[in-house]
Motif scaffolding. Structure first.
Motif, mmCIF file in Angstrom:
data_model
loop_
_atom_site.group_PDB
_atom_site.id
_atom_site.type_symbol
_atom_site.label_atom_id
_atom_site.label_comp_id
_atom_site.label_asym_id
_atom_site.label_seq_id
_atom_site.Cartn_x
_atom_site.Cartn_y
_atom_site.Cartn_z
ATOM 1 N N GLY A 145 -2.249 7.792 -9.428
ATOM 2 C CA GLY A 145 -3.187 6.714 -9.730
ATOM 3 C C GLY A 145 -2.926 5.493 -8.875
ATOM 4 N N ALA A 146 -2.655 5.733 -7.585
ATOM 5 C CA ALA A 146 -2.152 4.674 -6.702
ATOM 6 C C ALA A 146 -3.078 4.395 -5.522
ATOM 7 C CB ALA A 146 -0.763 5.053 -6.190
ATOM 8 N N GLU A 147 -4.355 4.705 -5.619
ATOM 9 C CA GLU A 147 -5.270 4.458 -4.493
ATOM 10 C C GLU A 147 -5.700 2.993 -4.513
ATOM 11 O OE1 GLU A 147 -6.412 6.894 -7.119
ATOM 12 O OE2 GLU A 147 -7.561 8.336 -5.945
ATOM 13 N N PHE A 148 -4.837 2.139 -3.956
ATOM 14 C CA PHE A 148 -5.091 0.699 -3.977
ATOM 15 C C PHE A 148 -5.974 0.238 -2.823
ATOM 16 C CE2 PHE A 148 -1.200 1.443 -1.596
ATOM 17 C CZ PHE A 148 -1.368 0.679 -0.453
ATOM 18 N N PHE A 149 -6.238 1.098 -1.859
ATOM 19 C CA PHE A 149 -7.017 0.706 -0.685
ATOM 20 C C PHE A 149 -8.434 0.291 -1.084
ATOM 21 C CE2 PHE A 149 -3.895 3.820 0.875
ATOM 22 C CZ PHE A 149 -3.221 3.024 1.781
ATOM 23 N N GLY A 150 -8.863 -0.848 -0.573
ATOM 24 C CA GLY A 150 -10.215 -1.327 -0.821
ATOM 25 C C GLY A 150 -10.354 -2.221 -2.035
ATOM 26 N N TYR A 151 -9.329 -2.331 -2.874
ATOM 27 C CA TYR A 151 -9.398 -3.196 -4.042
ATOM 28 C C TYR A 151 -8.916 -4.603 -3.690
ATOM 29 C CZ TYR A 151 -10.205 0.826 -7.102
ATOM 30 O OH TYR A 151 -10.745 1.937 -7.704
ATOM 31 N N PRO A 152 -9.455 -5.625 -4.340
ATOM 32 C CA PRO A 152 -8.940 -6.986 -4.120
ATOM 33 C C PRO A 152 -7.453 -7.061 -4.467
ATOM 34 C CG PRO A 152 -11.007 -7.054 -5.331
ATOM 35 C CD PRO A 152 -10.603 -5.609 -5.263
ATOM 36 N N ILE A 153 -6.684 -7.770 -3.654
ATOM 37 C CA ILE A 153 -5.233 -7.814 -3.850
ATOM 38 C C ILE A 153 -4.887 -8.400 -5.210
ATOM 39 C CG2 ILE A 153 -3.080 -8.837 -3.016
ATOM 40 C CD1 ILE A 153 -4.223 -8.658 -0.195
ATOM 41 N N PHE A 154 -5.480 -9.542 -5.540
ATOM 42 C CA PHE A 154 -5.154 -10.195 -6.802
ATOM 43 C C PHE A 154 -6.169 -9.802 -7.869
ATOM 44 C CE2 PHE A 154 -3.376 -12.973 -3.483
ATOM 45 C CZ PHE A 154 -2.037 -12.886 -3.841
ATOM 46 N N SER A 155 -6.143 -8.521 -8.203
ATOM 47 C CA SER A 155 -6.991 -7.991 -9.266
ATOM 48 C C SER A 155 -6.172 -6.985 -10.053
ATOM 49 C CB SER A 155 -8.237 -7.311 -8.687
ATOM 50 O OG SER A 155 -7.886 -6.141 -7.976
ATOM 51 N N TRP A 156 -6.635 -6.708 -11.271
ATOM 52 C CA TRP A 156 -5.901 -5.769 -12.114
ATOM 53 C C TRP A 156 -5.788 -4.401 -11.453
ATOM 54 C CZ3 TRP A 156 -2.536 -4.872 -15.693
ATOM 55 C CH2 TRP A 156 -2.485 -3.626 -16.322
ATOM 56 N N HIS A 157 -6.918 -3.888 -10.945
ATOM 57 C CA HIS A 157 -6.898 -2.569 -10.313
ATOM 58 C C HIS A 157 -6.034 -2.574 -9.062
ATOM 59 C CE1 HIS A 157 -9.698 -0.568 -12.955
ATOM 60 N NE2 HIS A 157 -10.575 -1.544 -12.817
ATOM 61 N N GLY A 158 -6.148 -3.631 -8.270
ATOM 62 C CA GLY A 158 -5.365 -3.693 -7.044
ATOM 63 C C GLY A 158 -3.875 -3.731 -7.309
ATOM 64 N N LEU A 159 -3.431 -4.595 -8.223
ATOM 65 C CA LEU A 159 -1.992 -4.750 -8.492
ATOM 66 C C LEU A 159 -1.419 -3.548 -9.233
ATOM 67 C CD1 LEU A 159 -1.858 -8.542 -9.463
ATOM 68 C CD2 LEU A 159 -1.075 -7.465 -7.342
ATOM 69 N N SER A 160 -2.170 -3.003 -10.208
ATOM 70 C CA SER A 160 -1.646 -1.858 -10.962
ATOM 71 C C SER A 160 -1.523 -0.630 -10.064
ATOM 72 C CB SER A 160 -2.537 -1.551 -12.169
ATOM 73 O OG SER A 160 -3.838 -1.158 -11.759
ATOM 74 N N ARG A 161 -2.499 -0.430 -9.190
ATOM 75 C CA ARG A 161 -2.432 0.713 -8.279
ATOM 76 C C ARG A 161 -1.353 0.519 -7.215
ATOM 77 N NH1 ARG A 161 -7.436 3.967 -8.404
ATOM 78 N NH2 ARG A 161 -8.560 3.314 -10.265
ATOM 79 N N LEU A 162 -1.142 -0.718 -6.807
ATOM 80 C CA LEU A 162 -0.052 -0.987 -5.871
ATOM 81 C C LEU A 162 1.298 -0.702 -6.533
ATOM 82 C CD1 LEU A 162 0.662 -2.025 -3.039
ATOM 83 C CD2 LEU A 162 0.795 -4.335 -4.023
ATOM 84 N N PHE A 163 1.419 -1.040 -7.805
ATOM 85 C CA PHE A 163 2.636 -0.712 -8.558
ATOM 86 C C PHE A 163 2.843 0.801 -8.624
ATOM 87 C CE2 PHE A 163 4.117 0.504 -12.902
ATOM 88 C CZ PHE A 163 5.462 0.187 -12.723
ATOM 89 N N HIS A 164 1.784 1.551 -8.863
ATOM 90 C CA HIS A 164 1.885 3.011 -8.888
ATOM 91 C C HIS A 164 2.287 3.561 -7.522
ATOM 92 C CE1 HIS A 164 -1.029 3.347 -12.566
ATOM 93 N NE2 HIS A 164 0.120 2.769 -12.846
ATOM 94 N N ALA A 165 1.752 2.948 -6.456
ATOM 95 C CA ALA A 165 2.144 3.382 -5.111
ATOM 96 C C ALA A 165 3.632 3.146 -4.889
ATOM 97 C CB ALA A 165 1.314 2.637 -4.067
ATOM 98 N N GLY A 166 4.141 2.036 -5.427
ATOM 99 C CA GLY A 166 5.581 1.780 -5.336
ATOM 100 C C GLY A 166 6.391 2.822 -6.083
ATOM 101 N N ILE A 167 5.899 3.261 -7.243
ATOM 102 C CA ILE A 167 6.578 4.317 -8.004
ATOM 103 C C ILE A 167 6.577 5.624 -7.212
ATOM 104 C CG2 ILE A 167 6.457 5.751 -10.078
ATOM 105 C CD1 ILE A 167 7.477 2.987 -10.685
ATOM 106 N N ALA A 168 5.438 5.953 -6.582
ATOM 107 C CA ALA A 168 5.354 7.177 -5.775
ATOM 108 C C ALA A 168 6.330 7.120 -4.602
ATOM 109 C CB ALA A 168 3.930 7.375 -5.263
ATOM 110 N N LEU A 169 6.398 5.971 -3.930
ATOM 111 C CA LEU A 169 7.325 5.809 -2.807
ATOM 112 C C LEU A 169 8.771 5.911 -3.279
ATOM 113 C CD1 LEU A 169 7.610 5.179 0.226
ATOM 114 C CD2 LEU A 169 7.633 2.738 -0.382
ATOM 115 N N ALA A 170 9.066 5.289 -4.418
ATOM 116 C CA ALA A 170 10.425 5.364 -4.962
ATOM 117 C C ALA A 170 10.772 6.788 -5.362
ATOM 118 C CB ALA A 170 10.541 4.430 -6.168
ATOM 119 N N PHE A 171 9.797 7.516 -5.914
ATOM 120 C CA PHE A 171 10.028 8.907 -6.324
ATOM 121 C C PHE A 171 10.509 9.751 -5.148
ATOM 122 C CE2 PHE A 171 8.404 13.254 -6.882
ATOM 123 C CZ PHE A 171 8.901 13.574 -8.133
#
Length: 462
Positions: free
Chosen positions: A238-264
């Motif tokens: 659930g980490a497709e943050f591309f195209g979302y506004p940076i300072f938005s709920w969808h943008g930040l939550s998906r960026l957090f998920h991308a960080g979890i995927a990278l950490a995994f």
């Protein structure tokens, strides 16, 4: 969470097969199946449930949920069975597949999506590990039995379980001679799989087209495979943050998920590179991850985003290895708990308790019942789904400029003998082609974007 995913004809075919088994067609005579049979791993559990309790459409959602829950339970048990400290924190990595988002639910919470194979895979690893500790001929017998059933039903187990298990056992057999029995059990299970397949050729049974040859991908297609891999991983987390506004709920939550995927994947690499892994289960899991990733990136296996389903064992086995070997100090316990809970809270959606709402109450199937239609034809993605929910038997067909012909894929050949007086098309163009071959229908309806054509007289396709 399973009720978030609409039912489709692929999944419905498994339930139709199970109903047929429960009715006495044990060998699925006259059935054309998929590339592999999924007989013992996916179909038989439904058949047993139907035989015991009768048929209900909710099984399409209950059984996948039970299977994923069983995978989570087995993985958690394999993680903590030797852990003495911070046991709860050890299972937090399981959140990557235990709290699926919408796309991940499509990969794990629908009928016939390899989850039964992963249940047996983790069960086999438990048998191997407990055999190393306590021996016992019954464990070897059960391991051979599970391997045979799984290898017969689903080819993915060859790469997720069989090959990693044999390679790990051979690597350690000099220091641990008893692992030679594991190798012998694996060889015996392969032989029994072939014997079971040969036995089915002697009686009327199902047919499978078999898997297409697995080839190395072309040099130019490697970039496409890599792109599909990255897209699939981001979608699964659930980490497709591309195209979302940076300072938005969808943008930040998906960026957090991308960080979890990278950490995994980063932690998995760190464990494989710097930790001294000695236990058979973890070595085998890392081998299985490597084989699946190699096959996905370097072969013709990836086709579209839905082939991300072949990466699911990477997430399951990877979370198991992380839980076993990532070092956790006292402060890390609270941090890992917060990250896991935050990931789950921002990934899973609100459950839909009424699965008919997800499927818009199956409008086409309702129309078939209202018009008293019992036999007919439909394009593949309309056939099994509406046959399962309605009272009709529907043969899947292909409609193109050359005519209308049967599609022998996840279908029962006996349905062809029934004839039919209706046809479900995907588009007006298909409906026009059908009318040019079959004549003007007596009734025509547009339902849920599909075209339902009804004739008074029944007919058979050549």
């Amino acid at each position: 969470m399973a009720t978030q995913v609409p039912l489709n004809s692929d999944a419905a075919a498994t339930l139709l097969e199970a109903k047929d088994i429960a009715s006495g067609n044990i060998t699925l005579q006259d059935w054309y199946l998929s590339t592999v049979s999924f007989y013992f791993t996916e179909t038989l559990p439904y058949a047993i449930l139907i035989k015991l309790f009768g048929w209900h459409l909710s099984f399409a959602y209950l059984v996948p949920a039970i299977m994923l829950s069983t995978v989570v339970f087995l993985a958690a048990h394999l993680i903590i069975r030797h852990s003495r400290h911070y046991q709860l924190s050890r299972v937090f990595p399981l959140v990557v597949f235990a709290a699926p988002g919408f796309f991940a639910s499509h990969m794990m919470l629908v009928p016939c999506i390899h989850m039964g194979s992963y249940v047996l895979t983790l069960s086999c690893w438990w048998l191997v590990e407990t055999y190393e500790e306590h021996r016992g001929a019954w464990r070897l017998a059960l391991l051979t039995f599970f391997l045979t059933l799984t290898l017969f039903s689903d080819d993915i187990v060859r790469y997720v379980l069989l090959l990693p298990l044999v390679l790990t056992a051979l690597f350690k057999v000099r220091q641990h001679p008893h692992l030679g029995w594991i190798v012998l059990c694996s060889i015996l299970s392969l032989a029994l799989t072939k014997l079971l397949g040969f036995g089915l050729t002697l009686v009327p049974s199902f047919e499978t087209p078999g898997l297409p040859p697995l080839n190395f991908t072309s040099y130019n297609a490697i970039s496409y495979n890599l792109e599909l891999f990255l897209k699939g991983v981001l979608a699964f987390f659930g980490a497709e943050f591309f195209g979302y506004p940076i300072f938005s709920w969808h943008g930040l939550s998906r960026l957090f998920h991308a960080g979890i995927a990278l950490a995994f994947f980063g932690m998995l690499y760190w464990i494989a590179r710097y930790r001294h892994i000695r236990d058979t289960l973890s070595i085998g899991s890392l081998l299985g991850i490597s084989i699946i990733l190699g096959a996905y990136l370097l072969s013709n296996l990836p086709i579209d985003l839905m082939t991300t389903r072949y990466l699911v064992p990477v997430f399951i086995l990877g979370a198991l290895v992380l839980g076993r070997h990532f070092p956790l100090a006292g402060w890390a316990y609270g941090l890992s708990a917060c990250l896991a809970l935050l990931y789950a809270a921002t990934n899973i959606g609100l459950p839909k308790w009424d699965y008919t709402t997800t499927n818009r109450n199956f409008p086409l199937a309702q129309a078939l019942n209202q018009h008293g239609l019992n036999n007919g034809y439909a394009t593949f993605w309309n056939a099994n789904l509406n046959a399962l929910v309605s009272r009709a038997e529907i043969s899947p067909v292909i409609i193109d400029s050359s005519g209308i012909r049967y599609f022998d894929w996840l279908a029962k050949s006996n349905w062809k003998k029934n004839g039919g007086n209706f046809l479900i098309c995907d588009s007006e163009e298909q409906a026009g082609l059908a009318i040019s071959h079959l004549g003007e229908p007596n009734k025509k309806y547009v339902i849920d974007g599909k075209i339902l054509l009804i004739w008074e007289a029944s007919f058979n396709l050549n």
